[in-house]
Structures are given as structure tokens and as C-alpha cells.
Design a protein around this motif. Structure first.
Motif, PDB file in Angstrom:
ATOM      1  N   ALA A 176       0.823  -1.213   0.000  1.00  0.00           N
ATOM      2  CA  ALA A 176       0.000   0.000   0.000  1.00  0.00           C
ATOM      3  C   ALA A 176       0.855   1.260   0.000  1.00  0.00           C
ATOM      4  N   ARG A 177       2.002   1.213   0.662  1.00  0.00           N
ATOM      5  CA  ARG A 177       2.887   2.382   0.734  1.00  0.00           C
ATOM      6  C   ARG A 177       3.632   2.625  -0.573  1.00  0.00           C
ATOM      7  N   PRO A 187       0.553   2.260  -4.501  1.00  0.00           N
ATOM      8  CA  PRO A 187      -0.796   2.641  -4.060  1.00  0.00           C
ATOM      9  C   PRO A 187      -1.891   2.059  -4.961  1.00  0.00           C
ATOM     10  N   SER A 202       0.036   0.704 -10.971  1.00  0.00           N
ATOM     11  CA  SER A 202       0.446   1.112  -9.625  1.00  0.00           C
ATOM     12  C   SER A 202       1.907   1.576  -9.569  1.00  0.00           C
TER      13      SER A 202
END
Length: 377
Positions: free
Chosen positions: A12-13, A16, A44
Motif C-alpha cells: 500500500a505504501r 498505491p 500502480s
């Protein structure tokens, strides 16, 4: 912290939206022939995961990348395995092209930056097995007035039909003009004349290069200062193979982690069984994290390559115990769940299918432990 929470938070970091997009689809949708997984990875910014931030990449450390691959493996094992082959290219290119002396305007650095900026997929194509040749043996390259003519066959995993550029190792004249040769990485555009793909099916992943012209600006050669002290430049390319072992190990750990996660979430199973599998999976991940930290500390040398093999083979042994036990515990499920369990089990058990296999490496590792150089069989 819950199981896999740290790994998924890392995705997620750095990438994203990818974790959420993968979670929204079923396993078999992500693993099917029409899977959107590769495109989601592109969207992403995944192709630039290992490219330093100064070159418009995500700047992931080895530890970050290991955790990302485990998380992806738990959602879409085939995507994790395929992208490992791309990351191997990028790790090698970054090591060969970017040094402390670079100002960022040299052709090699611009190539690395372009891959990250345009989200290009650049799998590394290992040459097909040839009698007497190791798996890192370079392809044939012949110098000409406009560049190099490169020929050979390779199987860049399932990215053969999604790749933008293919990276292959070749031999070129050394920088000092002494008549010797050193390894380089040739970047071959997927649509270049002389590039052909195998037919769908068993040979669908095969790529054949037939006298493909590679211009000088697409040939990335190790700089003299990048050569390992006391050793030839090819040590650097071989040591980069430690990245492949690390990230492929993480990818398959992700698939087995998906099985373990299902066991952990089943409260009807005995706690001893659930905790036992958790201990096995996390112990294997801890070993891989130790290797990742060594790479992050600047230890990308021959001994790191040896350690990557020790860790990878150790994890293989762990998976050989965990996978069948997890499948047994998850028995008596409905047909959809059973299909997913079977697929995850097959993916998790596939680490031993990647080069180099343990048996051919027995002799080279024994020779290395006796004080000789480490060769990849």
C-alpha cells in the motif's frame, strides 16, 4: 500485528491501489488467462519498484521488495513470480548502470529512468539450457558497424507476451581494449526485427532472437569501477542473481502464506495446528528477511549469492512440509474453495522449479565452501 499485515502495508505504501485492486478480485480471476493482474501492476508503478527515487522509481529496499513479493504471492501467485523476473532485470541494470560518479545524464541511467517513468516491463531472459553451459552463460553477440547482432533462445516466464523490452546477458569487448570480453546486458525491444515468440501452449513463453540488432545505446556494460575488487566484472552480474533468489523465495512464500492464512482463519481447526504452520511460515520469512537486510547493507557479493541459495533451499524444505499439511487441514471444502486450495498448493510448491536446482548446485557449493569460486550450474 496480524498475519501478512506488514507485507500488505508495504504494498500500500509503495504501490498505491494495488493491494485493494487485487483484493477485489477472486484468486482464479487473477490467475486466469484474461487476468488484469499485470496491468494493475503497471498502473500502480510496479515496474519501477527497485529503481531509486532519483531515477523516478519507487526506491524500494530489498526488505521492502521481499515483503511486496510475499504480499503479491498471497493474492496472485502468478503475478508475483512473473514480476520477479522483471525485478531481476531492474536490480541488475541499476547495479550495472548507476554508480556514485554518475551524474544521471549517461545513457544507462536514462534507460533505467525511462523504464520507471513509462512503467515498462523488462523481464530478464536466461538462456535456454545448452550442453556445458551454466544458466547465466551469455548469449551470442557479434559486433557490427551499427551495434551488436544477438542470437539465442530464452524463456522470460509468463511476461513473454506482456514485455516491452527483453534483457539478456551477452559478452562484449572490455573497456580497457585488452582484447578480453566482459558481460553486458542487451536491452531488446519486444517488437525488434528478429524477435519471435513461441506459439500458445507449452512453448508460449519461449522467445527466440535471430540476429537481432542491438544499438550501442541499448547495451549496458559494467563500468571498470563497478567490477568487484580482485574479481572479474561478471561477478557483479552473478551476484545480482541473489535478488532473483530472494524475490522468488518471497513470491512462493506468499502463495504458501495464502494457505496458512486460510488455516489461521478457520477457528474449527486445533490451535496447535494453526500456530504450528504460522511458526513454520514466519520462520522461513525471517530467514529471507535476514538475506534482504544483508543486501540492503551493501553486501551484494559472491557470499551473498551463496547465502541466497542457502536460504532458498531451506525455504523449499519448509514449504515441502507446510503445503501438504495445510491442504490436509483445509480438506472437505466446497468445489470453488477446493479449486483455489489446489491452485495455491501448486504455486507454493513450485519454488524448486526455478534455477538453479539444488542437485546441480551440490558440487559448486561444496567447491565454494572449500575455498573455490562459486559457479552457477
Amino acid at each position: 500485528m496480524r498475519f501478512l499485515e506488514r507485507e500488505r502495508a508495504t504494498v500500500a505504501r509503495l504501490l498505491p491501489g494495488l493491494e485493494e485492486s487485487l483484493r477485489a478480485l477472486s484468486l482464479m480471476e487473477l490467475e486466469g488467462a484474461d487476468s488484469p493482474a499485470v496491468q494493475l501492476f503497471r498502473d500502480s508503478g510496479g515496474p519501477g519498484l527497485l529503481v531509486p527515487a532519483a531515477y523516478r522509481g519507487r526506491g524500494a529496499t530489498a526488505l521492502d521488495a521481499l515483503r511486496v513479493q510475499r504480499a503479491l504471492g498471497s493474492r496472485a501467485p502468478s503475478l508475483a513470480v512473473a514480476t520477479t523476473v522483471h525485478h531481476f532485470s531492474m536490480a541488475t541494470l541499476v547495479a550495472l548502470a548507476i554508480t556514485d560518479e554518475d551524474g544521471g545524464d549517461d545513457p544507462e541511467s536514462m534507460l533505467v529512468e525511462g523504464v520507471a517513468a513509462d512503467n515498462q516491463l523488462v523481464p530478464f531472459g536466461l538462456p535456454e539450457e545448452r550442453p556445458g553451459a551454466g544458466i547465466l552463460s551469455p548469449m551470442t553477440a557479434t559486433a557490427g558497424p551499427d551495434g551488436w547482432q544477438v542470437s539465442g533462445r530464452t524463456r522470460p516466464c509468463s511476461l513473454a507476451r506482456s514485455m516491452d523490452v527483453l534483457a539478456v546477458s551477452v559478452l562484449v569487448p572490455s573497456w580497457d581494449g585488452d582484447g578480453g570480453q566482459v558481460p553486458a546486458v542487451a536491452l531488446v525491444p519486444a517488437g525488434a526485427d528478429g524477435v519471435s515468440l513461441g506459439e500458445a501452449g507449452a512453448d508460449g513463453a519461449r522467445v527466440t532472437l535471430d540476429d537481432v540488432l542491438v544499438p550501442p545505446e541499448l547495451m549496458v556494460q559494467a563500468r571498470p569501477s563497478a567490477s568487484a575488487p580482485g574479481g572479474p566484472a561478471e561477478v557483479m552480474l552473478s551476484a545480482g542473481f541473489a535478488w532473483f533468489q530472494l524475490l522468488m523465495t518471497g513470491s512462493h512464500l506468499g502463495a504458501v502464506s495464502a494457505l496458512v492464512e486460510r488455516v489461521l482463519l478457520n477457528s474449527r481447526l486445533p490451535e496447535s495446528e494453526r500456530v504450528g504452520l504460522l511458526v513454520e511460515a514466519e520462520g522461513a520469512m525471517s530467514a529471507a528477511e535476514g538475506l534482504a537486510r544483508r543486501i540492503d547493507d551493501g553486501g551484494l557479493d559472491e557470499s551473498a549469492l551463496a547465502e541466497s541459495l542457502y536460504v532458498r533451499y531451506c525455504v523449499q524444505d519448509t514449504l515441502s512440509r507446510v503445503v501438504p499439511r495445510a491442504v490436509e487441514l483445509l480438506g472437505d471444502l466446497d468445489s470453488v474453495a477446493s479449486e483455489e486450495i489446489g491452485h495455491l498448493a501448486a504455486c507454493a510448491s513450485g519454488l524448486d522449479q526455478h534455477p538453479p536446482a539444488r542437485q546441480p548446485m551440490t558440487g559448486p557449493l561444496a567447491a565454494y565452501l572449500g575455498g573455490g569460486p562459486l559457479t552457477i550450474a
